[in-house]
Write a protein that holds these residues in place. Sequence first.
Motif, PDB file in Angstrom:
ATOM      1  N   HIS A   4      16.281  -1.299 -18.346  1.00 27.20           N
ATOM      2  CA  HIS A   4      15.821  -1.220 -16.959  1.00 27.20           C
ATOM      3  C   HIS A   4      15.218   0.143 -16.658  1.00 27.20           C
ATOM      4  O   HIS A   4      14.259   0.235 -15.883  1.00 27.20           O
ATOM      5  N   GLN A   5      15.735   1.196 -17.274  1.00 24.87           N
ATOM      6  CA  GLN A   5      15.148   2.523 -17.105  1.00 24.87           C
ATOM      7  C   GLN A   5      13.730   2.552 -17.663  1.00 24.87           C
ATOM      8  O   GLN A   5      12.816   3.081 -17.027  1.00 24.87           O
ATOM      9  N   ARG A   6      13.547   1.961 -18.841  1.00 24.60           N
ATOM     10  CA  ARG A   6      12.206   1.918 -19.450  1.00 24.60           C
ATOM     11  C   ARG A   6      11.253   1.087 -18.600  1.00 24.60           C
ATOM     12  O   ARG A   6      10.107   1.473 -18.378  1.00 24.60           O
ATOM     13  N   VAL A   7      11.729  -0.055 -18.122  1.00 25.16           N
ATOM     14  CA  VAL A   7      10.890  -0.935 -17.300  1.00 25.16           C
ATOM     15  C   VAL A   7      10.493  -0.234 -16.006  1.00 25.16           C
ATOM     16  O   VAL A   7       9.330  -0.292 -15.589  1.00 25.16           O
ATOM     17  N   THR A   8      11.442   0.447 -15.375  1.00 29.40           N
ATOM     18  CA  THR A   8      11.140   1.179 -14.148  1.00 29.40           C
ATOM     19  C   THR A   8      10.097   2.257 -14.418  1.00 29.40           C
ATOM     20  O   THR A   8       9.181   2.461 -13.616  1.00 29.40           O
ATOM     21  N   SER A   9      10.216   2.919 -15.553  1.00 33.47           N
ATOM     22  CA  SER A   9       9.241   3.945 -15.931  1.00 33.47           C
ATOM     23  C   SER A   9       7.848   3.337 -16.136  1.00 33.47           C
ATOM     24  O   SER A   9       6.849   3.904 -15.701  1.00 33.47           O
ATOM     25  N   VAL A  10       7.795   2.183 -16.777  1.00 33.11           N
ATOM     26  CA  VAL A  10       6.504   1.506 -16.988  1.00 33.11           C
ATOM     27  C   VAL A  10       5.885   1.118 -15.643  1.00 33.11           C
ATOM     28  O   VAL A  10       4.689   1.322 -15.417  1.00 33.11           O
ATOM     29  N   LEU A  11       6.700   0.564 -14.735  1.00 33.76           N
ATOM     30  CA  LEU A  11       6.191   0.201 -13.409  1.00 33.76           C
ATOM     31  C   LEU A  11       5.705   1.438 -12.659  1.00 33.76           C
ATOM     32  O   LEU A  11       4.633   1.409 -12.033  1.00 33.76           O
ATOM     33  N   ALA A  12       6.468   2.504 -12.716  1.00 32.84           N
ATOM     34  CA  ALA A  12       6.063   3.745 -12.037  1.00 32.84           C
ATOM     35  C   ALA A  12       4.740   4.256 -12.593  1.00 32.84           C
ATOM     36  O   ALA A  12       3.833   4.627 -11.825  1.00 32.84           O
ATOM     37  N   ASN A  13       4.598   4.246 -13.907  1.00 28.48           N
ATOM     38  CA  ASN A  13       3.343   4.701 -14.518  1.00 28.48           C
ATOM     39  C   ASN A  13       2.175   3.795 -14.141  1.00 28.48           C
ATOM     40  O   ASN A  13       1.064   4.278 -13.908  1.00 28.48           O
ATOM     41  N   ALA A  14       2.422   2.495 -14.064  1.00 28.07           N
ATOM     42  CA  ALA A  14       1.361   1.570 -13.639  1.00 28.07           C
ATOM     43  C   ALA A  14       0.947   1.864 -12.199  1.00 28.07           C
ATOM     44  O   ALA A  14      -0.246   1.875 -11.881  1.00 28.07           O
ATOM     45  N   PHE A  15       1.917   2.125 -11.327  1.00 31.18           N
ATOM     46  CA  PHE A  15       1.604   2.455  -9.934  1.00 31.18           C
ATOM     47  C   PHE A  15       0.850   3.777  -9.844  1.00 31.18           C
ATOM     48  O   PHE A  15      -0.057   3.918  -9.021  1.00 31.18           O
ATOM     49  N   VAL A  16       1.201   4.751 -10.690  1.00 28.30           N
ATOM     50  CA  VAL A  16       0.482   6.035 -10.705  1.00 28.30           C
ATOM     51  C   VAL A  16      -0.976   5.795 -11.092  1.00 28.30           C
ATOM     52  O   VAL A  16      -1.893   6.347 -10.477  1.00 28.30           O
ATOM     53  N   THR A  17      -1.194   4.968 -12.077  1.00 25.20           N
ATOM     54  CA  THR A  17      -2.565   4.663 -12.519  1.00 25.20           C
ATOM     55  C   THR A  17      -3.359   3.973 -11.416  1.00 25.20           C
ATOM     56  O   THR A  17      -4.500   4.354 -11.132  1.00 25.20           O
ATOM     57  N   ILE A  18      -2.763   2.970 -10.787  1.00 26.25           N
ATOM     58  CA  ILE A  18      -3.456   2.269  -9.694  1.00 26.25           C
ATOM     59  C   ILE A  18      -3.713   3.246  -8.548  1.00 26.25           C
ATOM     60  O   ILE A  18      -4.798   3.260  -7.958  1.00 26.25           O
ATOM     61  N   ARG A  19      -2.736   4.079  -8.276  1.00 27.43           N
ATOM     62  CA  ARG A  19      -2.873   5.063  -7.188  1.00 27.43           C
ATOM     63  C   ARG A  19      -4.033   6.017  -7.457  1.00 27.43           C
ATOM     64  O   ARG A  19      -4.796   6.352  -6.537  1.00 27.43           O
ATOM     65  N   LYS A  20      -4.187   6.467  -8.696  1.00 26.86           N
ATOM     66  CA  LYS A  20      -5.312   7.350  -9.055  1.00 26.86           C
ATOM     67  C   LYS A  20      -6.635   6.646  -8.800  1.00 26.86           C
ATOM     68  O   LYS A  20      -7.580   7.246  -8.291  1.00 26.86           O
ATOM     69  N   ASP A  21      -6.701   5.367  -9.168  1.00 28.07           N
ATOM     70  CA  ASP A  21      -7.938   4.606  -8.940  1.00 28.07           C
ATOM     71  C   ASP A  21      -8.216   4.447  -7.449  1.00 28.07           C
ATOM     72  O   ASP A  21      -9.355   4.593  -7.002  1.00 28.07           O
ATOM     73  N   VAL A  22      -7.179   4.145  -6.671  1.00 26.65           N
ATOM     74  CA  VAL A  22      -7.348   3.968  -5.229  1.00 26.65           C
ATOM     75  C   VAL A  22      -7.710   5.302  -4.570  1.00 26.65           C
ATOM     76  O   VAL A  22      -8.506   5.344  -3.630  1.00 26.65           O
ATOM     77  N   HIS A  23      -7.162   6.397  -5.082  1.00 27.21           N
ATOM     78  CA  HIS A  23      -7.450   7.721  -4.522  1.00 27.21           C
ATOM     79  C   HIS A  23      -8.951   8.036  -4.589  1.00 27.21           C
ATOM     80  O   HIS A  23      -9.493   8.693  -3.693  1.00 27.21           O
ATOM     81  N   LYS A  24      -9.612   7.535  -5.622  1.00 27.60           N
ATOM     82  CA  LYS A  24     -11.057   7.747  -5.773  1.00 27.60           C
ATOM     83  C   LYS A  24     -11.856   7.030  -4.688  1.00 27.60           C
ATOM     84  O   LYS A  24     -13.024   7.310  -4.482  1.00 27.60           O
ATOM     85  N   CYS A  25     -11.216   6.111  -3.983  1.00 28.49           N
ATOM     86  CA  CYS A  25     -11.899   5.320  -2.955  1.00 28.49           C
ATOM     87  C   CYS A  25     -12.125   6.096  -1.661  1.00 28.49           C
ATOM     88  O   CYS A  25     -12.934   5.685  -0.833  1.00 28.49           O
ATOM     89  N   HIS A  26     -11.407   7.182  -1.464  1.00 28.09           N
ATOM     90  CA  HIS A  26     -11.530   7.989  -0.241  1.00 28.09           C
ATOM     91  C   HIS A  26     -11.331   7.129   1.005  1.00 28.09           C
ATOM     92  O   HIS A  26     -12.189   7.060   1.881  1.00 28.09           O
ATOM     93  N   CYS A  27     -10.176   6.469   1.067  1.00 28.60           N
ATOM     94  CA  CYS A  27      -9.838   5.600   2.191  1.00 28.60           C
ATOM     95  C   CYS A  27      -9.629   6.411   3.468  1.00 28.60           C
ATOM     96  O   CYS A  27      -9.072   7.504   3.429  1.00 28.60           O
ATOM     97  N   GLN A  28     -10.039   5.843   4.573  1.00 28.38           N
ATOM     98  CA  GLN A  28      -9.785   6.440   5.885  1.00 28.38           C
ATOM     99  C   GLN A  28      -8.648   5.668   6.538  1.00 28.38           C
ATOM    100  O   GLN A  28      -8.692   4.450   6.615  1.00 28.38           O
ATOM    101  N   CYS A  29      -7.642   6.400   7.013  1.00 26.41           N
ATOM    102  CA  CYS A  29      -6.459   5.762   7.583  1.00 26.41           C
ATOM    103  C   CYS A  29      -6.463   5.828   9.103  1.00 26.41           C
ATOM    104  O   CYS A  29      -6.669   6.897   9.682  1.00 26.41           O
ATOM    105  N   GLY A  30      -6.220   4.680   9.702  1.00 24.15           N
ATOM    106  CA  GLY A  30      -6.107   4.599  11.146  1.00 24.15           C
ATOM    107  C   GLY A  30      -4.666   4.843  11.587  1.00 24.15           C
ATOM    108  O   GLY A  30      -3.735   4.805  10.783  1.00 24.15           O
ATOM    109  N   GLU A  31      -4.492   5.058  12.869  1.00 26.93           N
ATOM    110  CA  GLU A  31      -3.157   5.341  13.418  1.00 26.93           C
ATOM    111  C   GLU A  31      -2.192   4.181  13.205  1.00 26.93           C
ATOM    112  O   GLU A  31      -1.020   4.390  12.887  1.00 26.93           O
TER     113      GLU A  31
END
Length: 192
Positions: A120-147
């Motif tokens: 479960h520790q390894r799986v959690t690490s894999v999920l966290a790394n996958a989220f980091v990768t997706i987050r990096k891709d989304v960060h390139k989108c320069h999203c504008q956040c509303g209130e």
Amino acid sequence: MHIFTKTPNTQLQLSSTMKVLHGCSLCLLLLLSALREHVESRTLHLDNCSVNVHFLELRKYYSDIQMSAISGDGEIGIKLLDKSLIKHIQDGQTCCFVRLMLRFYVERVFGNYATFQPHHQRVTSVLANAFVTIRKDVHKCHCQCGEDTQRKIDSVHAEFDKLQINQAAVKAVGELGTVLDWLDGLGQKTQP
């Protein structure tokens, strides 16, 4: 010096070897096509940007820890991720909501999710790394956040903060299926 001569026995051996090689080639092709299906990604169109997400991989890993996280959740009366919260994202705010939700999971949830099971520790690490990768891709989108979007994420953080940090992380991991369902729904809406 040995001279190779064709005999009925060597021809039979060559024929058998060719059949085995052909069979192995077919098995290898089947295996590769099966693996390809497991790593196939789906494109999410987040307002004016697109990112690829490997849903089958995320689902597979999440299913490995889901029951443990859900059974470890002792705070049944508190809900971090109300489905209505996720379903009522304003137009033009999907990218922002995804970015902020990924940030929440990367920065607050996965690092505080404690389990004593090495798998479960390894799986959690894999999920966290996958989220980091997706987050990096989304960060390139320069999203504008509303209130309103920021308020929704703030409400998730507020519910999270009501609990002891380890218990809050267990709850958030247990509710990760809600996030994956929502993201998967976004990917299905964007498929031709």
